[in-house]
Each structure stands twice: as C-alpha cells, then as structure tokens.
Enzyme design. Structure first.
Site, PDB file in Angstrom:
ATOM      1  N   ASN A 175       0.751  -1.108  -0.043  1.00 42.26           N
ATOM      2  CA  ASN A 175       0.090   0.006   0.043  1.00 42.26           C
ATOM      3  C   ASN A 175       0.720   1.304  -0.082  1.00 42.26           C
ATOM      4  O   ASN A 175       0.373   2.236   0.230  1.00 42.26           O
ATOM      5  CB  ASN A 175      -0.879   0.115   1.165  1.00 42.26           C
ATOM      6  CG  ASN A 175      -0.257   0.215   2.616  1.00 42.26           C
ATOM      7  OD1 ASN A 175       1.021   0.008   2.514  1.00 42.26           O
ATOM      8  ND2 ASN A 175      -0.951   0.441   3.689  1.00 42.26           N
ATOM      9  N   SER A 234      11.833 -11.309  13.377  1.00 45.14           N
ATOM     10  CA  SER A 234      12.836 -10.575  13.774  1.00 45.14           C
ATOM     11  C   SER A 234      13.565 -11.265  15.009  1.00 45.14           C
ATOM     12  O   SER A 234      12.760 -11.492  15.832  1.00 45.14           O
ATOM     13  CB  SER A 234      12.444  -9.178  14.014  1.00 45.14           C
ATOM     14  OG  SER A 234      13.382  -8.454  14.650  1.00 45.14           O
ATOM     15  N   TYR A 254       6.141  -3.476  19.186  1.00 42.89           N
ATOM     16  CA  TYR A 254       6.710  -4.054  17.895  1.00 42.89           C
ATOM     17  C   TYR A 254       7.085  -5.734  18.129  1.00 42.89           C
ATOM     18  O   TYR A 254       6.577  -6.388  17.300  1.00 42.89           O
ATOM     19  CB  TYR A 254       7.947  -3.211  17.163  1.00 42.89           C
ATOM     20  CG  TYR A 254       8.599  -3.931  15.982  1.00 42.89           C
ATOM     21  CD1 TYR A 254       7.736  -4.234  14.830  1.00 42.89           C
ATOM     22  CD2 TYR A 254       9.906  -4.457  16.069  1.00 42.89           C
ATOM     23  CE1 TYR A 254       8.500  -4.714  13.864  1.00 42.89           C
ATOM     24  CE2 TYR A 254      10.515  -5.231  15.026  1.00 42.89           C
ATOM     25  CZ  TYR A 254       9.852  -5.456  13.754  1.00 42.89           C
ATOM     26  OH  TYR A 254      10.345  -5.845  12.769  1.00 42.89           O
ATOM     27  N   LYS A 282       5.098  -9.189  16.341  1.00 43.74           N
ATOM     28  CA  LYS A 282       6.018 -10.031  15.468  1.00 43.74           C
ATOM     29  C   LYS A 282       5.796 -11.502  16.156  1.00 43.74           C
ATOM     30  O   LYS A 282       5.409 -12.507  15.300  1.00 43.74           O
ATOM     31  CB  LYS A 282       7.497  -9.737  15.114  1.00 43.74           C
ATOM     32  CG  LYS A 282       7.847  -8.548  14.719  1.00 43.74           C
ATOM     33  CD  LYS A 282       7.100  -8.327  13.378  1.00 43.74           C
ATOM     34  CE  LYS A 282       7.776  -8.763  12.084  1.00 43.74           C
ATOM     35  NZ  LYS A 282       7.076  -8.440  10.931  1.00 43.74           N
ATOM     36  N   PHE A 307      18.283 -10.928  11.327  1.00 44.27           N
ATOM     37  CA  PHE A 307      18.995 -10.130  12.543  1.00 44.27           C
ATOM     38  C   PHE A 307      19.096  -8.764  11.880  1.00 44.27           C
ATOM     39  O   PHE A 307      17.948  -8.054  11.495  1.00 44.27           O
ATOM     40  CB  PHE A 307      20.459 -10.770  12.480  1.00 44.27           C
ATOM     41  CG  PHE A 307      20.245 -11.927  13.776  1.00 44.27           C
ATOM     42  CD1 PHE A 307      19.276 -12.917  13.459  1.00 44.27           C
ATOM     43  CD2 PHE A 307      20.594 -11.728  14.996  1.00 44.27           C
ATOM     44  CE1 PHE A 307      19.020 -14.085  14.455  1.00 44.27           C
ATOM     45  CE2 PHE A 307      20.378 -12.711  16.138  1.00 44.27           C
ATOM     46  CZ  PHE A 307      19.256 -13.843  15.757  1.00 44.27           C
ATOM     47  N   ASN A 308      20.067  -7.995  11.659  1.00 46.49           N
ATOM     48  CA  ASN A 308      20.210  -6.689  11.015  1.00 46.49           C
ATOM     49  C   ASN A 308      20.321  -6.422   9.545  1.00 46.49           C
ATOM     50  O   ASN A 308      21.744  -6.237   9.242  1.00 46.49           O
ATOM     51  CB  ASN A 308      21.162  -5.891  12.049  1.00 46.49           C
ATOM     52  CG  ASN A 308      20.883  -5.702  13.563  1.00 46.49           C
ATOM     53  OD1 ASN A 308      20.467  -6.807  14.295  1.00 46.49           O
ATOM     54  ND2 ASN A 308      20.614  -4.500  13.967  1.00 46.49           N
ATOM     55  N   ASN A 314      17.835   3.552  12.610  1.00 49.05           N
ATOM     56  CA  ASN A 314      19.008   2.364  12.573  1.00 49.05           C
ATOM     57  C   ASN A 314      20.497   2.896  12.189  1.00 49.05           C
ATOM     58  O   ASN A 314      20.397   3.920  11.601  1.00 49.05           O
ATOM     59  CB  ASN A 314      18.510   1.456  11.548  1.00 49.05           C
ATOM     60  CG  ASN A 314      17.232   0.771  11.842  1.00 49.05           C
ATOM     61  OD1 ASN A 314      16.160   0.774  11.404  1.00 49.05           O
ATOM     62  ND2 ASN A 314      17.091   0.029  13.087  1.00 49.05           N
TER      63      ASN A 314
END
Ligand code: NAD
Ligand code: UFG
Length: 352
Positions: free
Chosen positions: A46, A138, A162, A166, A190-191, A211
């Site tokens: 969207n 995550s 958050y 998840k 992970f990141n 981040n």
C-alpha cells in the site's frame, strides 16, 4: 561471494509467489532474486513506507515487469481476489510496520497491521493452493538474550509492542498452518543492511533514521551532521553494542533458498537468518568510513533504552534446513549501502 543473481529468462519454475510488502526494503531485493530464479511474482503493497518507483527499478534489474496490486493487507477481499486471479503456490509476507519507537507511541497501529494484517492474509489464502508460507520475523523477539549466539530455542522475551506483534503473528501462523497442508518458515532476521550492488534500490527511511547504517550513511552524504553512538560503556571489547549485520541480498537469497527447500519441509519451522558474526557499533562506523573514503563524524551519547548489549545468530539451522548461509562481509555491506546512498542522496524522492 555469490553475486546478485542475473536475470535468466529460461529458468521458468511455473511457480507464482505472492509477496506482500514487495516495494519495501527487503521485499524489493527479494522480488529481484525470485524473478532471477525463475519464479513469477505477484507483489502487493500500500506504499505506506515505500514509493511506486521501486516497481520500475525492480523491473529494470529483473529484466521483466513485476505483476503488482496496490492494496492494504487488512483488506481481505482485495487480497482474496489477487489470490484467486494469480493462484500463488507460495506466500512471502513482508508487509508490516517496523519502527520500535512508533510501536510504543502507537501500539494499536502495530497490532492492527502486523497482527490484523497477518490474520487477514491467512484468511485470504485459507481455501487456496498455497503450500508454503514464509514470514518476516525478527531477532527482536529474543529481547536481551542471556547467552549468545541465539538459537531458535533461545527463550523469547520481546520488550516492545513491535516485538510482541511479531511474536503474536508467528503464533497465529503456526496455529493456522497446523490445520492445513501448508509448510511454514518463520524467518527471524538479524540486522539487514546494504543494498543491491547496482545501487538502484536500497533502504529509504522516512524522516530521521532509527537504525545505525542508514544514519551513518546520511551523515556521510551530508544530510546529517553527526552520528550519535548510544553508549560506549557496555561489557564489550570497545564498549559499544554488538549486532549481527547481514547483507540484504544475502537475506533475499535466503528467501529463495526457503522456497527451494519447500519439498523437505512439512511443518512450521523457525529459522534465524544472520551471519553468525557480531560487529560492534564502532567497527561498523569504521568500516563505513573506509567505504565512504572519509571519517563519519560521530559522538558518544547516553545509552538508548531497550538496547541489548550483544546479540548474534546461531546459523546452524539455516545451513542445515535451507542449505543457505550468508557470505557477504561488512566491507561488502558498507560498499553497497554507500553506492545506493551516494547515487540516491535523497532516496527514491529524487528518483527518475
Ligand atoms: P519496509 O518498511 O521497507 O517494507 C515493508 C513494506 O510493507 C513497505 O513497502 C510498506 O509500504 C508495506 N506495508 C506496510 N503496511 C502495509 C499494509 N497495511 N498493507 C500493505 N503493505 C503494507 O520494511 P523492511 O525493512 O523491508 O521489512 C520487511 C519485513 O521484515 C517487516 O515485516 C519487518 O518487520 C521485518 N523485519 C525487518 C527488519 C529490518 O531491520 N529491516 C528486521 C527484522 C524483521
Ligand atoms: N545505534 C547508534 N546510533 C544510532 C542508531 C543505532 O549507536 O543512531 C546503535 C544501537 O544502539 C545499537 C546498534 O547501533 O547498538 C544497532 O542499532 P539499530 O537500531 O540499527 O538496530 P537494532 O539492533 O537496535 O534493532 C533493529 C530493529 C529491530 C530489529 C533488529 C533486528 O530496530 O526492530 O534490528 O533486525 F528487530
């Protein structure tokens, strides 16, 4: 190192994959890898956190247009029509909200999109022939783990709305898939950092980046004055936090591996996707400075609430179950992230 896969138009699999959040950071890189591996993709998004121009860039890099429908995943009827028209055999579910701070101030929005949206998607495919469901989870579900590396059996203890959404979405998927003949892979990333090697697509955060890597790169490109490093008094070698940074193209290829592993999977499995290597904030800043060719201005400030000191993945299960491992280095991640940032200083908002 495996390069981003070149388009191969002869590699037809006849399999169609429904990708939610296809225009987002990880979704866009994954669409390219899927299409290069012969999958047909039907993307939905969207554009809540992305730009339509991403679809042109995906087509350019994949060598063919992507099929796409603009919709909100909470619109079950719209999703059902897409499923009925395209008959996907697999779903990769990226669409969601991911800003930890915003989830604290607007938890209802996060429960609505991340959990409500997942329930809507599960409903929309309930009578379809989808035989594999892949979910973007995550490592945030582990919270601040007592021991590293974290395995898939490390206790979960999310500390933000958050993270709780998840985890709740994971549990909804497990319960739903237990009632039908459909495999599931709940991938705990992970990141993710870096970008496609072309520099044509990458991460484009709206507003001030939360981040590390996007913030550091925006300093390097002149959009921000200096990076604040949140604490240098942790119990680590240089005092800064340690994370498991993974190149987004490795992560995207992990999703292709997940679909190719389908025939070996008849249940719902949780799998960590990381490199198994931890890097400190200062190591990342130094590597980013090398890639950029000049020092990235930074200052040490107070710790950020909720940061784990050290977290990195045990990758054994991903290697055995998916026959996949991440092989790009921090040098690769910083080089590619810088290519994207320097070629698109204002992200997609300056796009052609
Ligand atoms: P992103 O914001 O770049 O992509 C998400 C996409 O979903 C966006 O294009 C957005 O417009 C779309 N979307 C949001 N709400 C929607 C809705 N209601 N209906 C339809 N589309 C909607 O984020 P990303 O970094 O690509 O992350 C993808 C997934 O991976 C997310 O579920 C996120 O929670 C998860 N994840 C991300 C990270 C990370 O650090 N990037 C780490 C772990 C897990
Ligand atoms: N950091 C700074 N300065 C900044 C930004 C970050 O010093 O401006 C530090 C943080 O304190 C942390 C490290 O850089 O020590 C990494 O921080 P990020 O915000 O880049 O990543 P996190 O590990 O905190 O969390 C992110 C997402 C989570 C997700 C997790 C794993 O915010 O939702 O990655 O994918 F779960």
């Amino acid at each position: 190192m495996s390069e981003p896969t070149e388009p191969n138009h002869n590699q037809a699999t006849n399999a169609t994959v429904l990708v939610t959040g296809a225009a987002g950071y990880i979704g866009s890189h994954t669409c390219i890898e899927l299409m290069a591996n012969g999958f047909d993709v039907i993307g939905v998004d969207n554009f809540d956190n992305s730009e339509p121009v991403v679809l042109d860039r995906i087509a350019e890099l994949a060598g063919r247009p992507i099929q796409f429908a603009e919709l909100d995943i909470r619109d079950t009827e719209a999703l059902r029509k897409v499923v009925s028209k395209h008959s996907p055999s697999a779903v990769i579910h990226f669409a969601g909200l991911k800003a930890v701070g915003e989830s604290v101030s607007h938890p209802q929005k996060y429960w609505s999109v991340n959990v409500g949206g997942t329930l809507s998607l599960l409903d929309a495919i309930s009578t379809s022939d989808v035989s594999m469901f892949v979910f973007s989870s995550s490592c945030t579900v582990y919270g601040d783990p007592a021991a590293v590396p974290v395995t898939e059996t490390t206790p979960v203890a999310p500390i933000s709305p958050y993270g709780r959404t998840k985890l709740a979405a994971e549990q909804a998927i497990i319960d739903h898939l237990s009632t039908r003949d459909c495999g599931g892979l709940l991938l705990r990333y992970f990141n993710p950092v870096g970008a496609h090697a072309s520099g044509r697509i990458g991460e484009d955060p709206v507003g001030v980046p939360n981040n590390l890597m996007p913030f550091a790169m925006q300093v390097a490109v002149g959009r921000r004055d200096a990076l604040s490093i949140f604490g240098d008094d942790y119990d680590t070698a240089d005092g800064t936090c340690i994370r498991d940074y993974i190149h987004v193209v490795d992560l995207a290829q992990g999703h292709v591996a997940a679909l190719k592993a389908e025939t070996d999977i008849d249940s719902c499995e949780i799998v960590n996707l990381g490199t198994g290597r931890g890097s400190s904030v200062l190591e990342v800043v130094n590597a980013a400075s090398e890639a950029v060719g000049k020092p990235i201005a930074h200052q040490i400030v107070a710790r950020r609430d909720g940061d784990a000191a050290v977290i990195f993945a045990d990758t054994t299960k991903a290697e055995s179950l998916l026959s996949w491992s991440a092989d790009r280095t921090m040098v690769d991640m910083c080089r590619d992230h810088w290519s994207w940032q320097s070629l698109n200083p204002d992200g997609y908002r300056t796009a052609d």
